[in-house]
Design a protein around this motif. Structure first.
Motif, PDB file in Angstrom:
ATOM      1  N   LEU A 104       0.839  -1.200   0.000  1.00  0.00           N
ATOM      2  CA  LEU A 104       0.000   0.000   0.000  1.00  0.00           C
ATOM      3  C   LEU A 104       0.871   1.246   0.000  1.00  0.00           C
ATOM      4  N   LEU A 105       0.649   2.090  -0.998  1.00  0.00           N
ATOM      5  CA  LEU A 105       1.335   3.380  -1.104  1.00  0.00           C
ATOM      6  C   LEU A 105       0.339   4.466  -0.744  1.00  0.00           C
ATOM      7  N   THR A 106       0.717   5.352   0.172  1.00  0.00           N
ATOM      8  CA  THR A 106      -0.234   6.355   0.646  1.00  0.00           C
ATOM      9  C   THR A 106       0.509   7.607   1.078  1.00  0.00           C
ATOM     10  N   ASN A 107      -0.237   8.638   1.472  1.00  0.00           N
ATOM     11  CA  ASN A 107       0.347   9.843   2.045  1.00  0.00           C
ATOM     12  C   ASN A 107       0.236   9.779   3.571  1.00  0.00           C
ATOM     13  N   PHE A 108       0.618  10.844   4.246  1.00  0.00           N
ATOM     14  CA  PHE A 108       0.488  10.912   5.697  1.00  0.00           C
ATOM     15  C   PHE A 108      -0.839  11.574   6.051  1.00  0.00           C
ATOM     16  N   HIS A 109      -1.554  11.000   7.007  1.00  0.00           N
ATOM     17  CA  HIS A 109      -2.958  11.335   7.222  1.00  0.00           C
ATOM     18  C   HIS A 109      -3.204  12.071   8.530  1.00  0.00           C
ATOM     19  N   LEU A 110      -4.437  12.599   8.648  1.00  0.00           N
ATOM     20  CA  LEU A 110      -4.842  13.332   9.833  1.00  0.00           C
ATOM     21  C   LEU A 110      -4.992  12.398  11.032  1.00  0.00           C
ATOM     22  N   PRO A 111      -4.712  12.918  12.245  1.00  0.00           N
ATOM     23  CA  PRO A 111      -4.958  12.127  13.456  1.00  0.00           C
ATOM     24  C   PRO A 111      -6.429  11.729  13.547  1.00  0.00           C
ATOM     25  N   GLU A 112      -6.681  10.545  14.037  1.00  0.00           N
ATOM     26  CA  GLU A 112      -8.025  10.034  14.313  1.00  0.00           C
ATOM     27  C   GLU A 112      -8.906   9.934  13.064  1.00  0.00           C
ATOM     28  N   SER A 113      -8.301   9.868  11.896  1.00  0.00           N
ATOM     29  CA  SER A 113      -9.060   9.773  10.652  1.00  0.00           C
ATOM     30  C   SER A 113      -9.275   8.315  10.260  1.00  0.00           C
ATOM     31  N   THR A 114     -10.279   8.067   9.425  1.00  0.00           N
ATOM     32  CA  THR A 114     -10.513   6.710   8.937  1.00  0.00           C
ATOM     33  C   THR A 114      -9.338   6.216   8.111  1.00  0.00           C
ATOM     34  N   LEU A 115      -8.570   7.140   7.538  1.00  0.00           N
ATOM     35  CA  LEU A 115      -7.401   6.752   6.743  1.00  0.00           C
ATOM     36  C   LEU A 115      -6.299   6.208   7.648  1.00  0.00           C
ATOM     37  N   MET A 116      -6.098   6.835   8.802  1.00  0.00           N
ATOM     38  CA  MET A 116      -5.153   6.295   9.784  1.00  0.00           C
ATOM     39  C   MET A 116      -5.571   4.900  10.230  1.00  0.00           C
ATOM     40  N   MET A 117      -6.852   4.714  10.386  1.00  0.00           N
ATOM     41  CA  MET A 117      -7.364   3.418  10.841  1.00  0.00           C
ATOM     42  C   MET A 117      -7.163   2.350   9.778  1.00  0.00           C
ATOM     43  N   LEU A 118      -7.343   2.729   8.509  1.00  0.00           N
ATOM     44  CA  LEU A 118      -7.141   1.765   7.416  1.00  0.00           C
ATOM     45  C   LEU A 118      -5.692   1.300   7.354  1.00  0.00           C
ATOM     46  N   ILE A 119      -4.745   2.237   7.381  1.00  0.00           N
ATOM     47  CA  ILE A 119      -3.351   1.811   7.268  1.00  0.00           C
ATOM     48  C   ILE A 119      -2.906   1.062   8.520  1.00  0.00           C
ATOM     49  N   SER A 120      -3.554   1.340   9.667  1.00  0.00           N
ATOM     50  CA  SER A 120      -3.245   0.605  10.889  1.00  0.00           C
ATOM     51  C   SER A 120      -3.809  -0.800  10.846  1.00  0.00           C
ATOM     52  N   ALA A 121      -4.810  -1.020  10.010  1.00  0.00           N
ATOM     53  CA  ALA A 121      -5.297  -2.381   9.780  1.00  0.00           C
ATOM     54  C   ALA A 121      -4.359  -3.126   8.851  1.00  0.00           C
ATOM     55  N   PHE A 122      -3.736  -2.404   7.924  1.00  0.00           N
ATOM     56  CA  PHE A 122      -2.855  -3.038   6.955  1.00  0.00           C
ATOM     57  C   PHE A 122      -1.522  -3.441   7.587  1.00  0.00           C
ATOM     58  N   ALA A 123      -0.983  -2.600   8.439  1.00  0.00           N
ATOM     59  CA  ALA A 123       0.225  -2.959   9.204  1.00  0.00           C
ATOM     60  C   ALA A 123      -0.256  -3.316  10.608  1.00  0.00           C
ATOM     61  N   SER A 124       0.011  -2.485  11.558  1.00  0.00           N
ATOM     62  CA  SER A 124      -0.587  -2.587  12.885  1.00  0.00           C
ATOM     63  C   SER A 124      -0.576  -1.186  13.454  1.00  0.00           C
ATOM     64  N   ARG A 125      -1.440  -0.945  14.428  1.00  0.00           N
ATOM     65  CA  ARG A 125      -1.493   0.400  15.007  1.00  0.00           C
ATOM     66  C   ARG A 125      -0.149   0.778  15.607  1.00  0.00           C
ATOM     67  N   GLU A 126       0.489  -0.178  16.277  1.00  0.00           N
ATOM     68  CA  GLU A 126       1.762   0.117  16.929  1.00  0.00           C
ATOM     69  C   GLU A 126       2.834   0.464  15.911  1.00  0.00           C
ATOM     70  N   MET A 127       2.899  -0.304  14.815  1.00  0.00           N
ATOM     71  CA  MET A 127       3.889  -0.019  13.775  1.00  0.00           C
ATOM     72  C   MET A 127       3.639   1.338  13.129  1.00  0.00           C
ATOM     73  N   VAL A 128       2.381   1.617  12.835  1.00  0.00           N
ATOM     74  CA  VAL A 128       2.046   2.871  12.157  1.00  0.00           C
ATOM     75  C   VAL A 128       2.317   4.064  13.063  1.00  0.00           C
ATOM     76  N   MET A 129       1.925   3.991  14.300  1.00  0.00           N
ATOM     77  CA  MET A 129       2.142   5.125  15.206  1.00  0.00           C
ATOM     78  C   MET A 129       3.629   5.382  15.427  1.00  0.00           C
ATOM     79  N   GLU A 130       4.439   4.327  15.489  1.00  0.00           N
ATOM     80  CA  GLU A 130       5.879   4.509  15.622  1.00  0.00           C
ATOM     81  C   GLU A 130       6.462   5.108  14.348  1.00  0.00           C
TER      82      GLU A 130
END
Length: 341
Positions: free
Chosen positions: A293-319
């Motif tokens: 998945l290729l994407t840009n950097f998203h707004l906090p608490e957005s559905t886009l953040m949630m999608l990429i956190s499903a693709f990797a993991s929330r911990e990986m994405v937040m780090e």
């Protein structure tokens, strides 16, 4: 999970206000999903990750000049109308401001009467169903009267509206750009083809669903706004053949991801179809067809953040976001890119 699980502090200076002079000159943060490691690259380095026989799927929707300024017939107070979804026969779902001036039955006029409209109803979520009246071709009238609807966090004027379009945008209908694709140039697309990468296109008209704020604290209570999508037979064949041959499917952007995951069956097989999707992807979702998945950097608490956190993991994405902020990556529509590999 809760909305607050996806909050982070973002310095305002990191919100990109304008595109770079060269589309593919942006930075690329690569997150390896196998171990969470992060690499800092340039967008052109994407060529090192994609392999011959892979299929890269793009959203070819084109942004329309969807912001109209007018007023109610017999009044002078300015009224702003943002077109969201084409319902057919001149009927559009819209956002309006100020809302109290656009009650059901109100007659609107734009461009000295070149375009008129009637507010037919107010939806439970506050959106308006507005019927437009005109002579000629609606999109041609929009080109004359409408303005490109840049996101509210972009405060600077955009000199060239084409920079808020992808170079492969073909099908008009979006109220916002599928921004992951803004980094691609014709030369880079040619280089991908020369390397043996198959390029495929879907359409998802980006509307309110992608960017609507999550108001509920519990993610399971959030309802996505439906958006129109389409996949033709050529793209379906490309995806199915690639998977059968062992190649990888690349989604360019969250909108392409949502389209693919809407269409794919449990085996990851897709078929040509069109319709409306309100798919909401958040951690716990199992991806059926997207490999990278290729994407840009998203707004906090957005559905886009949630999608990429499903693709990797929330911990990986937040780090990864913590590192991106520390390294002063550019965020949001005109910002840098991220590859979840």
């Amino acid at each position: 999970m809760k909305k607050s699980d996806f909050y982070f502090d973002l310095p305002e200076r990191l919100i990109a206000q304008h595109p770079l002079a060269q589309r593919d000159a942006s930075r690329l943060l690569v997150l390896d999903r196998t171990d969470g490691s992060v690499s800092h690259r340039q967008f052109r380095d994407l060529m090192e990750y994609v392999q011959p026989g892979d299929c890269m799927v793009f959203n070819n929707s084109r942004v329309i000049p969807a912001r109209l300024m007018g007023h109610a017939v017999g009044h002078t107070t300015p009224i702003e109308v943002l077109l969201l979804t084409d319902k057919g026969d001149g009927l559009w779902e819209c956002l309006t401001r100020p809302g109290k001036k656009t009650r059901a039955g109100v007659e609107l006029t734009f461009g000295d009467g070149l375009l008129t409209a009637t507010v037919e109803s107010v939806q439970p979520d506050g959106n308006r169903l507005i019927r437009f009246h005109y002579d000629g071709v609606f999109l041609e009238i929009l080109d004359r009267l409408g303005v490109m609807p840049l996101p509210p966090y972009i405060k600077e004027r955009l000199d060239d509206p084409e920079r808020y379009q992808t170079v492969y945008a073909r099908t008009p209908g979006s109220a916002a750009a599928p921004t992951a694709g803004l980094h691609f140039t014709p030369a880079l697309l040619d280089a991908l083809t020369q390397k043996g990468v198959r390029l495929a296109f879907v359409t998802l008209h980006v509307g309110l669903g992608t960017f609507r704020p999550v108001k509920e604290e519990e993610l399971a209570d959030h309802v996505m706004h439906a958006e129109y999508y389409s996949m033709d037979e050529q793209t379906a064949q490309c995806i199915n053949e690639t998977r059968a041959a062992g190649g990888k499917i690349w989604a360019v952007g969250t909108t392409a991801s949502r389209t693919l995951e809407t269409i794919a069956d449990e085996r990851g097989h897709v078929r040509a179809q069109s319709g409306w999707t309100d798919i909401f992807i958040y951690p716990g979702y199992r991806f059926k067809v997207v490999d990278h998945l290729l994407t840009n950097f998203h707004l906090p608490e957005s559905t886009l953040m949630m999608l990429i956190s499903a693709f990797a993991s929330r911990e990986m994405v937040m780090e990864a976001y913590r590192q991106a902020i520390a390294a002063e990556y550019r965020f949001f529509s005109f910002g840098d890119a991220m590859l979840l590999y």
